[in-house]
Design an enzyme around this catalytic site. Structure first.
Site, PDB file in Angstrom:
ATOM      1  N   GLU A   1      -5.542   7.434  -2.026  1.00  0.00           N
ATOM      2  CA  GLU A   1      -5.837   6.316  -1.131  1.00  0.00           C
ATOM      3  C   GLU A   1      -6.663   5.227  -1.810  1.00  0.00           C
ATOM      4  O   GLU A   1      -6.479   4.040  -1.540  1.00  0.00           O
ATOM      5  CB  GLU A   1      -6.557   6.823   0.125  1.00  0.00           C
ATOM      6  CG  GLU A   1      -5.728   7.768   0.984  1.00  0.00           C
ATOM      7  CD  GLU A   1      -4.443   7.126   1.509  1.00  0.00           C
ATOM      8  OE1 GLU A   1      -4.257   5.908   1.336  1.00  0.00           O
ATOM      9  OE2 GLU A   1      -3.625   7.854   2.089  1.00  0.00           O
TER      10      GLU A   1
ATOM     11  N   HIS B   1       0.836  -1.206   0.000  1.00  0.00           N
ATOM     12  CA  HIS B   1       0.000   0.000   0.000  1.00  0.00           C
ATOM     13  C   HIS B   1       0.867   1.250   0.000  1.00  0.00           C
ATOM     14  O   HIS B   1       0.653   2.171  -0.806  1.00  0.00           O
ATOM     15  CB  HIS B   1      -0.916  -0.009   1.220  1.00  0.00           C
ATOM     16  CG  HIS B   1      -1.841   1.165   1.297  1.00  0.00           C
ATOM     17  ND1 HIS B   1      -3.159   1.116   0.898  1.00  0.00           N
ATOM     18  CD2 HIS B   1      -1.640   2.449   1.704  1.00  0.00           C
ATOM     19  CE1 HIS B   1      -3.723   2.294   1.060  1.00  0.00           C
ATOM     20  NE2 HIS B   1      -2.811   3.135   1.553  1.00  0.00           N
ATOM     21  N   GLU B   2       1.839   1.298   0.911  1.00  0.00           N
ATOM     22  CA  GLU B   2       2.675   2.489   1.014  1.00  0.00           C
ATOM     23  C   GLU B   2       3.566   2.649  -0.216  1.00  0.00           C
ATOM     24  O   GLU B   2       3.819   3.769  -0.670  1.00  0.00           O
ATOM     25  CB  GLU B   2       3.517   2.441   2.288  1.00  0.00           C
ATOM     26  CG  GLU B   2       2.711   2.325   3.583  1.00  0.00           C
ATOM     27  CD  GLU B   2       1.657   3.420   3.749  1.00  0.00           C
ATOM     28  OE1 GLU B   2       1.827   4.509   3.179  1.00  0.00           O
ATOM     29  OE2 GLU B   2       0.656   3.170   4.446  1.00  0.00           O
TER      30      GLU B   2
ATOM     31  N   HIS C   1       1.942   4.457  -3.041  1.00  0.00           N
ATOM     32  CA  HIS C   1       1.882   5.918  -2.937  1.00  0.00           C
ATOM     33  C   HIS C   1       3.063   6.604  -3.623  1.00  0.00           C
ATOM     34  O   HIS C   1       2.998   7.806  -3.906  1.00  0.00           O
ATOM     35  CB  HIS C   1       1.824   6.345  -1.472  1.00  0.00           C
ATOM     36  CG  HIS C   1       0.462   6.224  -0.869  1.00  0.00           C
ATOM     37  ND1 HIS C   1      -0.667   6.725  -1.477  1.00  0.00           N
ATOM     38  CD2 HIS C   1       0.046   5.654   0.296  1.00  0.00           C
ATOM     39  CE1 HIS C   1      -1.717   6.482  -0.713  1.00  0.00           C
ATOM     40  NE2 HIS C   1      -1.319   5.830   0.360  1.00  0.00           N
TER      41      HIS C   1
END
Length: 715
Positions: free
Chosen positions: A456, A433-434, A437
């Site tokens: 997000e 997930h990170e 980004h």
């Protein structure tokens, strides 16, 4: 926009007048003082008139007088006199909060001999607004700002030299004033942004209570400090222009006690310089890719570095025409296209190094390679991972070149050595997930902060894709995992929609005004100061389900190709949700039939679903609860599973397992906020005493937003 914001309102003001003038580069020179919990230093701004610099009147354009202090080279004046005595002068407005500013001065950049050489050179490109004739300093700074990307090393060298230039002795003083949310600066007799000084030095120090940094202890009880991110971003760390449109580069020198490690969102892997005269160490970082000031990240503590990976490459080629402003872009480098695994390091307190070594280190190369396969070129050349203190209020936070991870993503056992085991699901999926980004949220940012779903929602969808690839799952296994996670997310979204305010559920709260600002460039971020918003997932989940819906209409690989094309077109830019992506979307065709189900071992996601279904049961016996705990070894599962187990314990008043709840609240603060509410709502004296006991132990180390929410529940 003129009145100072009511502190009880939940909108965050963005006061910077970015339409009139823009910060193009920051040079920070900072000292870390753990004994006083203060950062002191200087900030140098290199300015350029903005796109609206040729319009409007400047008299009194600053945000009105509020509580604050006025500092000038002359006797101190009242806040009212600041507005009354503007005399039509132009005002530079910076976002600022909880900072003690002692001096603002113009720099005499004409005294920098190396800079004078730019007068003889042809600029790389024309500026939006030409400097005023006869202003040598303005011409020099404009040419410095306009140097082409190929000369970035020379540019940063000159920025550094200019930052140490003496103060100008032009005779016209700079005066400044601070209120609750801004720092305002005027140059006596200067009427327009074009005439305003182009290089300013601000001397200041932070305050211990400032919301941009967290002074705390790590898991080994050693002092550390790190930037907290939202809700107020970096305005309590240094005066800056917070609106995303104010894209800038920066370089920073940070001095800290010897033995500390300084991590920062910089492209280079800094090495400490030992300062014999002070006993401190100095660390230097820089970035060449313009980004919003909110992405600047700092962490200082006595952490151990466990690993450095030199990177892994495969054959590749590039053929990219970039649409962003000029900077040294990795998308144009053939070597970047072939780099599946970028250099990376992992930092943690000594007590957590074994877990980091056996859990994060085996996963990180796989996740990096899977992200590269999914999205293409890594936008940033290196990555640091830091396990932050227990009081960190999120499972993770991504910034350029650095990711903060909560200790809650780590399992109790050393699962995963030699293979990706189920116990590492939370750690691996959060890493993915990170990492997402880096592309969606950083390389491509939202032009309006209220549209956080753009970053997000995309990251939540992509974490499943990247994590499945990192695990090397078959198509059948990928489909099963995706459906199970979608079910869990649907249950979470349904619960949030039932238990939160309608106004906090809207993806575009500014509606048709999204992306619009005032004539000066100032605006508000709607609901940004609402403490409950920090713990909601609705923007993640609604965005995720939108993308999942689109994916259901298209064959998997064709839909995934859309993300690469989107990144190629929009990297280095800010977008709104109205962006035209129609040309990038693959033609809608029915997807192939789903694969048959497979039989495999129980996964953490399956355990979460089981426990959520059990939470719907009105009664469960102590025997049943003990059997569930023993059968699935719940105390050794990941934090998502243990959270549901704690909810079961609280609901059914399973007193023998209250120690599990207490342990979770103390060691998994990133996920424990609403457990306090569960402990209080049943009006059970023992449960309420447990909630108050944990709050009393943790309140000093808790994140400010989390503490406010918990105190409202408990006190």
């Amino acid at each position: 926009m003129g009145d100072d914001v009511n502190p009880d309102r939940d909108d965050l003001p963005l006061r910077a007048n970015t339409s009139h003038i823009l910060v193009r580069h920051y040079v920070l020179d900072l000292d870390i003082h753990f004994h006083t919990q203060v950062i002191t230093g200087t900030l140098v701004l290199f300015l350029e008139p903005g796109p609206g610099a040729g319009e409007g009147a400047w008299a009194g354009e600053g945000p009105g007088a509020g509580e604050g202090d006025l500092y000038t080279a002359q006797p101190s004046k009242t806040a009212d006199s600041w507005e009354d005595e503007s005399n039509g002068d132009f005002t530079l407005v910076l976002d600022c909060c909880d900072l003690a500013v002692s001096k603002v001065e113009e720099l005499d950049v004409a005294s920098v001999l190396d800079l004078l050489g730019l007068l003889e050179e042809v600029r790389g490109e024309e500026s939006v607004v030409e400097p005023q004739p006869g202003s040598q300093s303005a011409v020099l700074i404009q040419r410095l700002i306009s140097l082409p990307a190929t000369q970035w090393k020379k540019q940063h060298h000159l920025y550094s030299q200019c930052s140490r230039a003496p103060a100008s002795e032009s005779g016209r003083p700079l005066v400044f004033h601070t209120d609750r949310w801004s720092l305002q600066v005027r140059h006596r007799g200067t009427r327009t942004p074009q005439e305003f000084p182009r290089a300013l030095r601000i001397c200041y120090e932070t305050k211990p209570e400032g919301g941009s940094v967290r002074w705390t202890k790590d898991q080994d009880n050693r002092s550390c400090v790190y930037t907290a991110g939202s809700p107020i971003n970096n305005r309590a760390l240094f005066p800056c222009q917070e609106p995303p449109v104010a894209m800038s580069t920066w370089q920073a020198r940070v001095r800290a006690p010897r033995g500390c490690v300084v991590l920062l969102s910089g492209e280079n892997q800094a090495e400490p310089t030992h300062l014999q005269e002070t006993g401190l160490c100095s660390w230097d970082y820089y970035v060449t890719m313009p980004m919003p000031a909110s992405t600047f990240t700092l962490a200082v503590g006595s952490w151990n570095e466990k690993h450095f990976e030199s990177g892994c490459t495969v054959s590749g080629e590039n053929n990219v025409s970039c649409c962003h402003v000029d900077y040294p872009c990795r998308f144009t480098e053939a070597s970047a296209w072939s780099q599946r695994i970028i250099p990376h390091r992992v930092f943690a307190p000594p007590s957590l190094v074994p877990k980091a070594q056996f859990q994060i280190l085996p996963l990180l190369p796989r996740c990096l390679a899977a992200a590269h396969a999914t999205l293409g070129v890594h936008p940033f050349p290196r990555l640091d991972i830091l396990i932050v203190p227990a009081g960190f209020s999120s499972l993770g936070m991504a910034s350029p070149h650095i990711i903060f991870l909560s200790q809650s993503v780590l399992c109790g056992e050393r699962d995963g050595v030699g293979g990706v085991q189920p116990g590492l699901s939370l750690c691996g999926s959060r890493l993915c997930h990170e990492l997402s980004h880096s592309w969606f949220g950083l390389a491509i940012g939202a032009r309006d902060w209220t549209e956080e779903w753009i970053s997000e929602g995309f990251a939540t969808y992509l974490e499943d894709v990247i994590w499945a690839r990192a695990q090397q799952l078959s198509r059948t296994e990928t489909d099963e995992q995706s459906k199970l996670k979608a079910l869990l997310r649907w249950r979470r979204l349904s619960e949030e929609l039932q238990n939160s305010e309608d106004q906090l559920q809207i993806l575009r709260p500014n509606m048709e005004s999204t992306g619009q600002v005032s004539e000066s460039g100032s605006s508000f971020v709607k609901h940004a100061l609402n403490p409950e918003k920090n713990f909601m997932q609705v923007h993640y989940l609604k965005g995720y389900f939108l993308l999942r819906f689109l994916a259901s209409k298209v064959e998997d690989e064709r839909f995934l190709s859309f993300f690469k094309l989107f990144v190629m077109k929009y990297h280095g830019q800010l977008i709104l949700s109205q962006v035209d992506a129609s040309a990038l979307l693959p033609q809608i065709t029915p997807p192939p039939p789903p694969p048959p189900p497979s039989n495999d071992q129980v996964t953490p996601e399956q355990l979460v679903l089981l426990l959520e279904l059990l939470l719907e049961e009105a009664e469960l016996s102590v025997t049943s609860l003990c059997t569930i705990q023993r059968t699935y070894n719940l105390q050794e599962q990941d934090a998502e599973v243990r959270h549901r187990w704690c909810e079961l314990v609280v609901k059914h008043k399973h007193t023998e397992a209250y120690h599990d709840v207490e342990h979770f609240l103390q060691h998994d603060q990133a996920m424990g906020v609403y457990l306090y509410g569960e402990l209080m709502v049943h009006e059970d004296a023992r449960q309420q005493a447990l909630a108050r006991h944990c709050l009393s132990l943790l309140q000093d180390e808790m994140d400010q937003s989390a503490r406010r929410v918990v105190e409202e529940m408990v006190l």
